[in-house]
Scaffold this motif. Structure first.
Motif, mmCIF file in Angstrom:
data_model
loop_
_atom_site.group_PDB
_atom_site.id
_atom_site.type_symbol
_atom_site.label_atom_id
_atom_site.label_comp_id
_atom_site.label_asym_id
_atom_site.label_seq_id
_atom_site.Cartn_x
_atom_site.Cartn_y
_atom_site.Cartn_z
ATOM 1 N N THR A 89 41.395 -11.090 67.327
ATOM 2 C CA THR A 89 41.100 -11.833 68.556
ATOM 3 C C THR A 89 39.602 -11.840 68.808
ATOM 4 O OG1 THR A 89 43.255 -11.406 69.579
ATOM 5 C CG2 THR A 89 41.431 -11.867 71.065
ATOM 6 N N THR A 90 39.086 -13.014 69.169
ATOM 7 C CA THR A 90 37.673 -13.157 69.494
ATOM 8 C C THR A 90 37.509 -13.551 70.948
ATOM 9 O OG1 THR A 90 37.679 -15.494 68.833
ATOM 10 C CG2 THR A 90 37.052 -13.870 67.161
ATOM 11 N N CYS A 91 36.299 -13.333 71.443
ATOM 12 C CA CYS A 91 35.923 -13.790 72.783
ATOM 13 C C CYS A 91 34.802 -14.809 72.603
ATOM 14 C CB CYS A 91 35.452 -12.609 73.623
ATOM 15 S SG CYS A 91 35.366 -12.977 75.381
ATOM 16 N N GLN A 92 34.939 -15.987 73.202
ATOM 17 C CA GLN A 92 33.999 -17.071 72.932
ATOM 18 C C GLN A 92 33.854 -17.988 74.136
ATOM 19 O OE1 GLN A 92 36.728 -17.779 69.669
ATOM 20 N NE2 GLN A 92 36.807 -19.959 70.229
ATOM 21 N N THR A 93 32.705 -18.631 74.220
ATOM 22 C CA THR A 93 32.467 -19.583 75.287
ATOM 23 C C THR A 93 32.818 -20.989 74.820
ATOM 24 O OG1 THR A 93 30.145 -19.784 74.640
ATOM 25 C CG2 THR A 93 30.648 -18.252 76.409
ATOM 26 N N SER A 94 33.494 -21.724 75.688
ATOM 27 C CA SER A 94 33.724 -23.148 75.483
ATOM 28 C C SER A 94 32.994 -23.887 76.601
ATOM 29 C CB SER A 94 35.216 -23.467 75.511
ATOM 30 O OG SER A 94 35.726 -23.357 76.828
ATOM 31 N N ARG A 95 33.150 -25.189 76.648
ATOM 32 C CA ARG A 95 32.513 -25.948 77.719
ATOM 33 C C ARG A 95 33.144 -25.605 79.072
ATOM 34 N NH1 ARG A 95 29.272 -30.017 76.977
ATOM 35 N NH2 ARG A 95 30.027 -30.320 74.843
ATOM 36 N N GLU A 96 34.453 -25.290 79.055
ATOM 37 C CA GLU A 96 35.185 -25.083 80.304
ATOM 38 C C GLU A 96 35.212 -23.644 80.771
ATOM 39 O OE1 GLU A 96 36.685 -26.483 77.561
ATOM 40 O OE2 GLU A 96 36.235 -28.560 78.140
ATOM 41 N N ASP A 97 35.162 -22.676 79.822
ATOM 42 C CA ASP A 97 35.368 -21.286 80.220
ATOM 43 C C ASP A 97 34.927 -20.346 79.104
ATOM 44 O OD1 ASP A 97 37.346 -21.562 78.279
ATOM 45 O OD2 ASP A 97 39.034 -21.311 79.637
ATOM 46 N N VAL A 98 34.988 -19.053 79.420
ATOM 47 C CA VAL A 98 34.969 -18.027 78.381
ATOM 48 C C VAL A 98 36.426 -17.685 78.121
ATOM 49 C CG1 VAL A 98 34.259 -15.684 77.778
ATOM 50 C CG2 VAL A 98 32.742 -17.127 79.146
ATOM 51 N N ARG A 99 36.803 -17.577 76.849
ATOM 52 C CA ARG A 99 38.211 -17.385 76.531
ATOM 53 C C ARG A 99 38.403 -16.432 75.367
ATOM 54 N NH1 ARG A 99 40.537 -23.098 75.080
ATOM 55 N NH2 ARG A 99 39.813 -23.383 77.236
ATOM 56 N N LEU A 100 39.560 -15.803 75.369
ATOM 57 C CA LEU A 100 40.001 -14.994 74.240
ATOM 58 C C LEU A 100 40.919 -15.845 73.383
ATOM 59 C CD1 LEU A 100 40.802 -11.830 76.332
ATOM 60 C CD2 LEU A 100 39.018 -11.943 74.601
ATOM 61 N N VAL A 101 40.667 -15.836 72.085
ATOM 62 C CA VAL A 101 41.454 -16.628 71.134
ATOM 63 C C VAL A 101 41.959 -15.697 70.039
ATOM 64 C CG1 VAL A 101 41.398 -18.494 69.432
ATOM 65 C CG2 VAL A 101 40.121 -18.724 71.587
ATOM 66 N N THR A 102 43.244 -15.779 69.728
ATOM 67 C CA THR A 102 43.809 -14.983 68.642
ATOM 68 C C THR A 102 43.941 -15.841 67.395
ATOM 69 O OG1 THR A 102 44.985 -13.518 70.159
ATOM 70 C CG2 THR A 102 45.790 -13.607 67.896
ATOM 71 N N TRP A 103 43.482 -15.292 66.270
ATOM 72 C CA TRP A 103 43.419 -15.973 64.989
ATOM 73 C C TRP A 103 44.290 -15.259 63.969
ATOM 74 C CZ3 TRP A 103 39.733 -20.054 64.423
ATOM 75 C CH2 TRP A 103 38.816 -20.167 65.469
ATOM 76 N N GLN A 104 44.668 -15.989 62.927
ATOM 77 C CA GLN A 104 45.350 -15.388 61.783
ATOM 78 C C GLN A 104 44.541 -15.687 60.526
ATOM 79 O OE1 GLN A 104 49.387 -16.783 60.645
ATOM 80 N NE2 GLN A 104 49.915 -14.595 60.634
ATOM 81 N N LEU A 105 44.194 -14.634 59.809
ATOM 82 C CA LEU A 105 43.438 -14.773 58.576
ATOM 83 C C LEU A 105 44.377 -15.152 57.442
ATOM 84 C CD1 LEU A 105 40.582 -14.365 57.305
ATOM 85 C CD2 LEU A 105 41.296 -12.024 56.782
ATOM 86 N N SER A 106 43.952 -16.084 56.617
ATOM 87 C CA SER A 106 44.781 -16.543 55.501
ATOM 88 C C SER A 106 44.959 -15.441 54.463
ATOM 89 C CB SER A 106 44.143 -17.763 54.846
ATOM 90 O OG SER A 106 42.888 -17.412 54.273
ATOM 91 N N PRO A 107 46.015 -15.520 53.653
ATOM 92 C CA PRO A 107 46.248 -14.485 52.630
ATOM 93 C C PRO A 107 45.102 -14.326 51.642
ATOM 94 C CG PRO A 107 48.227 -15.797 52.961
ATOM 95 C CD PRO A 107 47.138 -16.478 53.732
ATOM 96 N N ASP A 108 44.356 -15.413 51.388
ATOM 97 C CA ASP A 108 43.248 -15.320 50.439
ATOM 98 C C ASP A 108 41.918 -14.980 51.115
ATOM 99 O OD1 ASP A 108 42.660 -17.647 51.784
ATOM 100 O OD2 ASP A 108 42.658 -18.935 49.995
#
Length: 375
Positions: free
Chosen positions: A108-127
């Motif tokens: 999970t990362t924390c990042q700024t967008s135009r609308e807000d600061v948000r937490l986003v959860t990601w999935q790393l690919s097998p490779d």
């Protein structure tokens, strides 16, 4: 009751308050035998670090890059980061790798967008070549400033698995004291859903503590579970705080709503307006250091530094080592010469699974991921 809240409640009941060592602390003799090695260079505003089970290191770069580091090589992941707004202090910031990464491959990362600061959860690919968003957002609606000022945003896992997130007030005077606003807070949420945890101080609220200015570091003591935060002051008084669930830390540049702007002449901890506010266990005084990432050193390899809180500094361009008292105050502060204005601005600080401290620089060009050990 969660382990985090339970540990802190028990500590407070035993008289372990944050006023034990309020204010500054005497300097200590610089430790000997530290070794600083470059893991990789060529980064730009490297913000945070996460460790994968196979030994690779994930790094966020504030301009909007997710980078995987292995054997001294940095490779940018293929990931949709087009909505990241790298303006001012904002961009791609904090990072946590999920405890079950070996099977889920989630971070999970924390990042700024135009609308807000948000937490986003990601999935790393097998490779390990790309990442896709699986919760976008995990949590949104954190305030954002058009300039990016005071964006926060440091996520860290507590011992009970809760996600703790230090946030900034986005230079808006009323946000820190507004319990309905997620700025100027330490949040405590469910890592899987982003929801508030049921044993938070206020039912249905994600807020663990409030009255903060710009929390840049969150560190959990590996033995006691106590949580400490590193916070930027205005022109004086950076603060190191010990988290007390439900507490107010006293920052209010709106002066109780009487000041329409952002009055930074108010105290970082305004005990006149808020007599019950929690005082810092340490404050920088004048000048500020712009303290940032925070991590506890842990393990026999650190010798007498085992249990010391390592805190990076941006403006101060140094690593600060805080020796704590049993009550959670600050006994003394040391600055190792190996990281005293030798690498420029220091941003991230995380303890790796190998017991080494990993620190990032944030100078803008040719930034580094550093490995710090004790020989």
């Amino acid at each position: 009751m969660s382990r985090l809240v339970g540990v802190l409640v028990l500590a407070l009941a035993a008289g372990c308050t944050t006023t034990a060592s309020g204010g500054g602390a005497p300097p200590a003799e610089a430790p000997s035998g530290l070794k600083v090695e470059q893991v990789v260079g060529g980064l730009s505003h490297a913000w945070d670090v996460g460790f994968l089970p196979d030994g690779q290191v994930l790094v966020t770069q504030r301009p909007g890059k997710l980078t995987l580091v292995e054997d001294g090589r940095a490779t940018d992941l293929v990931a949709d980061l087009d909505d990241v707004q790298p303006r001012g202090e904002g961009g791609l910031m904090g990072l946590v790798v999920h405890p079950d990464f070996a099977t889920s491959r989630l971070f999970t990362t924390c990042q700024t967008s135009r609308e807000d600061v948000r937490l986003v959860t990601w999935q790393l690919s097998p490779d390990n070549a790309s990442a896709v968003r699986v919760k976008n957002p995990l949590l949104g609606g954190l305030p954002v400033a058009a300039s990016g000022r005071h964006s926060g945003c440091r996520p860290t896992l507590a011992q009970d698995g809760a996600l703790l997130v230090g946030t900034g007030d986005t230079a808006q005077g009323s946000f820190s004291q507004d319990l309905a606003n997620l700025g100027g807070k330490v949040l405590r949420i469910d890592l899987a859903t982003g929801a508030p945890l049921p044993d938070n101080p206020t039912p249905g609220s994600r807020v663990l503590t409030y009255g903060h200015r710009n929390v840049q570091g969150v560190a959990v003591h590996p033995r006691t579970g106590r949580v400490f935060t590193a916070e930027h002051g205005p022109d004086v008084d950076d603060e190191l705080n010990l988290v007390e669930p439900g507490a107010n830390y006293g920052w209010d540049p709106s002066r109780g709503g009487t000041e329409p702007g952002y009055d930074e002449s108010v105290p970082m901890t305004d005990l006149t307006r808020f007599p019950d506010a929690v005082e810092a266990v340490w404050k920088s005084g004048d000048p500020t250091e712009a303290i940032c990432g925070a991590a506890f050193l842990s393990g026999a390899q650190w010798g007498d530094l085992d249990g010391v809180l390592a805190v990076s500094a941006l403006k101060g361009s140094k690593l600060m080592l805080f020796t704590l008292t049993p009550e959670g105050g600050v006994h003394s502060v040391a600055v190792p010469p190996e990281l005293d204005d030798t690498r420029g601005r220091l941003r991230g600080a995380r303890l790796g699974p190998d017991g080494a401290l990993y620190v990032t620089t944030s100078n803008g060009t040719d930034d580094e991921l550093l490995k710090v050990t004790r020989g």
